[in-house]
Motif scaffolding. Structure first.
Motif, PDB file in Angstrom:
ATOM      1  N   THR A 241       0.832  -1.204   0.000  1.00  0.00           N
ATOM      2  CA  THR A 241       0.000   0.000   0.000  1.00  0.00           C
ATOM      3  C   THR A 241       0.865   1.252   0.000  1.00  0.00           C
TER       4      THR A 241
ATOM      5  N   LEU B 147       2.721   1.507  -3.509  1.00  0.00           N
ATOM      6  CA  LEU B 147       1.837   1.938  -4.608  1.00  0.00           C
ATOM      7  C   LEU B 147       1.237   3.319  -4.383  1.00  0.00           C
TER       8      LEU B 147
ATOM      9  N   VAL C 177      -1.323   4.153  -2.252  1.00  0.00           N
ATOM     10  CA  VAL C 177      -2.788   4.072  -2.204  1.00  0.00           C
ATOM     11  C   VAL C 177      -3.304   5.219  -1.367  1.00  0.00           C
TER      12      VAL C 177
ATOM     13  N   ASP D  83      -8.696   4.389   1.233  1.00  0.00           N
ATOM     14  CA  ASP D  83      -8.967   3.424   0.171  1.00  0.00           C
ATOM     15  C   ASP D  83      -8.227   2.141   0.503  1.00  0.00           C
ATOM     16  N   THR D  84      -8.721   0.998   0.064  1.00  0.00           N
ATOM     17  CA  THR D  84      -8.094  -0.296   0.323  1.00  0.00           C
ATOM     18  C   THR D  84      -7.256  -0.682  -0.861  1.00  0.00           C
ATOM     19  N   LEU D  85      -6.311  -1.625  -0.598  1.00  0.00           N
ATOM     20  CA  LEU D  85      -5.437  -2.086  -1.674  1.00  0.00           C
ATOM     21  C   LEU D  85      -6.237  -2.833  -2.736  1.00  0.00           C
TER      22      LEU D  85
ATOM     23  N   PHE E 239      -8.036  -0.317  -4.880  1.00  0.00           N
ATOM     24  CA  PHE E 239      -7.089   0.418  -5.719  1.00  0.00           C
ATOM     25  C   PHE E 239      -6.635  -0.416  -6.905  1.00  0.00           C
ATOM     26  N   LEU E 240      -6.403  -1.721  -6.637  1.00  0.00           N
ATOM     27  CA  LEU E 240      -5.975  -2.600  -7.725  1.00  0.00           C
ATOM     28  C   LEU E 240      -7.071  -2.761  -8.774  1.00  0.00           C
TER      29      LEU E 240
ATOM     30  N   SER F 260      -9.030  -0.662  -9.847  1.00  0.00           N
ATOM     31  CA  SER F 260      -9.094   0.478 -10.755  1.00  0.00           C
ATOM     32  C   SER F 260      -8.220   0.284 -11.995  1.00  0.00           C
TER      33      SER F 260
END
Length: 559
Positions: A538, A541, A543, A547-549, A552-553, A555
């Motif tokens: 997290t 990246l 993030v 927001d959660t990982l 986010f992924l 997206s």
């Protein structure tokens, strides 16, 4: 609203209603007066003229009423023998009916415009107006207007000594009047045809038409016209040297229809005088010649000169000859001018007829060209339409084929995806089952405190190899790549600092493995290790907070 304001509105409405009623009443009265004048025109033109002249023109509001009044007034003037040379009145009707109204009134307006132009000695314009009246009269079969217009054209051509054309139009007028049921007008056309043939020295044909006119006059008992026709027949017989027959028909006709009295017609007086002169009855001849004064002065003077010379009264003969030459001299210049005008009129009439013929020919060819062009355009349009329809059908067939192929491809793709999804599901179930068994086995073994260190190491090695061997991650990568094509490239492109282990962990998250399952994969009993990895990624990246990982992924997943 106040009471005074309401009373004002009511007063305005009442006044408006009264004005509308009076306007309607005025319009009705005007229309009735015009209709009455129109009904009186044929039998009582003098009464129609008085009625029309008594109308207040200021009350005429509508253009149609003004045009109707102008037409009826022009008609009344003409029928009452009032020659009008100013065309301003009839032009009102002509302009209106050229654009509005029925064709019958348009033809009538053209005829009376021609009559005014004749009064103004504008012969060329009159011919054009009469031809226009004939054109519109033929459209509605108005035989009365056709007969009148043809008669006027015949009179113009007869005045210009174009006798063949005059007879042609007289004959058309006779036919039109006969179809219209106008017997008296038909009688006049026959008599005028006889007169034209007589002037053209065709005495036999003239006598034939005069006799037809006499029979028609007898059928309607027109005594005045019978006396006139008798004079015409007598003049033809006199020209044929048949003086006795001429005198008999004249005197018999006058005795039968005029109580033995000779009508006050100059032609009759001159004819009887000439007949008695041939018979040598000087006194009778002199009596009738003197009765012909003052309307036929020049021919009377000449006939009296010949009569007195034959009777050897030379002094009187010289007096009559002197007066004859004096009258002739006074008329010489006028006759010369009139002759020049007649030649000019004849030339202009011929030119106008030629222009009219050329215009009609051009109009005919123009209409033929338009019709041919319309046919060609229609045929071309039909061919283009058929070609367009064929093209549409071909494209429709191609679209159907494309849709069918697309449907087949879609079905095939769905089948492949369903098959792969099933394979993925089975693989995941097998992995989960295997991880669960290994986890249970590991927990059971770990629960015995007496197990050897060597056994513990072997157990760790087995579970590690069963969980994270390269072949297992290769299968997981294939599943993720098929489900999310291009994901690895997008992540490495956006975050080049990610290593292979980070990408493997992220793939496990995206494929839906839980924390417990990932503990089994990474051969650890502590879930904190998995959470630590997630926190580290997290941070790497970037993030956003809150927001959660996992979100986010997602997206980065393809839409």
């Amino acid at each position: 609203m106040s009471l005074s304001g309401g009373v004002s509105v009511l007063k305005f409405i009442f006044l408006w209603w009264m004005a509308a009623c009076l306007s309607c009443t005025t319009d009705v009265a005007i229309v009735r007066s015009l209709d009455l004048a129109d009904s009186l025109m044929a039998t009582r033109p003098d009464s129609a003229l008085v009625l029309l002249q008594g109308m207040d023109r200021k009350k005429l509001v509508r253009t149609a009423d003004k045009a109707c009044l102008a037409l009826l007034l022009s008609q009344a003037y003409d029928k009452n023998y009032i020659d009008i040379a100013d065309d301003s009145l009839i032009r009102i009707a002509y302009r209106y009916y050229s654009r509005h109204g029925d064709v019958k009134r348009r033809a009538t307006a053209c005829y009376y415009l021609g009559r005014v132009q004749v009064n103004a000695s504008r012969t060329e314009q009159a011919i054009h107006s009469f031809l226009e009246a004939i054109q519109y009269g033929e459209q509605v079969e108005d035989y009365a207007v056709l007969g009148l217009a043809n008669t006027q054209l015949a009179l113009i051509y007869e005045e210009q000594e174009l006798f063949s054309k005059a007879i042609e139009y007289y004959d058309r007028a006779r036919e039109n009047f006969s179809l219209a049921g106008l017997t008296r007008h038909t009688l006049q056309s026959l008599a005028r045809m006889g007169g034209t043939y007589q002037v053209d020295q065709q005495h036999g044909t003239a006598l034939n038409y005069y006799r037809q006119a006499r029979e028609l006059a007898l059928s309607i008992n027109d005594t005045a016209y019978l006396a006139n026709i008798a004079g015409c027949i007598g003049s033809v017989l006199y020209s044929q040297e048949n003086t006795q027959a001429a005198k008999e028909i004249l005197l018999n006709s006058y005795a039968q229809f005029n109580n033995g009295e000779v009508p006050a017609l100059d032609t009759s007086y001159l004819l009887l005088g000439a007949i008695y002169a041939r018979e040598g009855k000087t006194d009778s001849a002199r009596f009738y010649f003197n009765r012909a004064y003052p309307h036929s002065t020049i021919p009377v003077e000449y006939e009296l000169y010949k009569l007195e010379s034959g009777a050897k009264n030379y002094q009187k003969a010289c007096e009559h000859l002197y007066r004859y030459y004096r009258l002739m001299d006074s008329c010489y210049s006028a006759n010369q001018q009139a002759a020049l005008l007649e030649v000019e009129k004849r030339y202009k009439t011929t030119q106008l007829e030629f222009e009219n013929y050329r215009h009609r020919t051009r109009q005919r060819y123009t209409l033929m060209g338009i019709a041919a062009g319309a046919l060609l355009v229609g045929a071309a349009g039909l061919l283009l339409h058929r070609r367009h329809q064929r093209m549409i059908r071909r494209r429709d067939l191609q679209i159907r084929e494309y849709l069918f192929a697309l449907s087949e491809a879609d079905n095939t793709m769905n089948s492949i995806l369903d098959s792969k999804s099933e394979q993925e599901r089975i693989l995941k179930e097998l992995l989960e089952k295997r991880f669960s068994e290994l986890q249970q086995y590991y927990e059971i073994v770990s629960s015995y405190p007496t197990h050897s260190k060597e056994a513990q190491q072997k157990l760790n090695k087995v579970t590690y190899l069963a969980s994270i061997e390269e072949e297992t991650f290769f299968i997981l990568k294939q599943v993720a790549a098929e489900r999310y094509p291009g994901l690895t490239e997008r992540l490495t492109g956006a975050y080049p600092e990610l290593n292979a282990g980070d990408l493997d962990f992220l793939l496990l998250l995206l494929t839906g493995f839980s924390v417990q399952q990932m503990c089994a994969i990474y051969n650890t009993t502590s879930s904190q290790t998995i959470y630590t990895k997630k926190y580290r990624l997290t941070q790497k990246l970037g993030v956003p907070e809150g927001d959660t990982l996992d979100a986010f992924l997602r997206s980065y997943l393809p839409q």
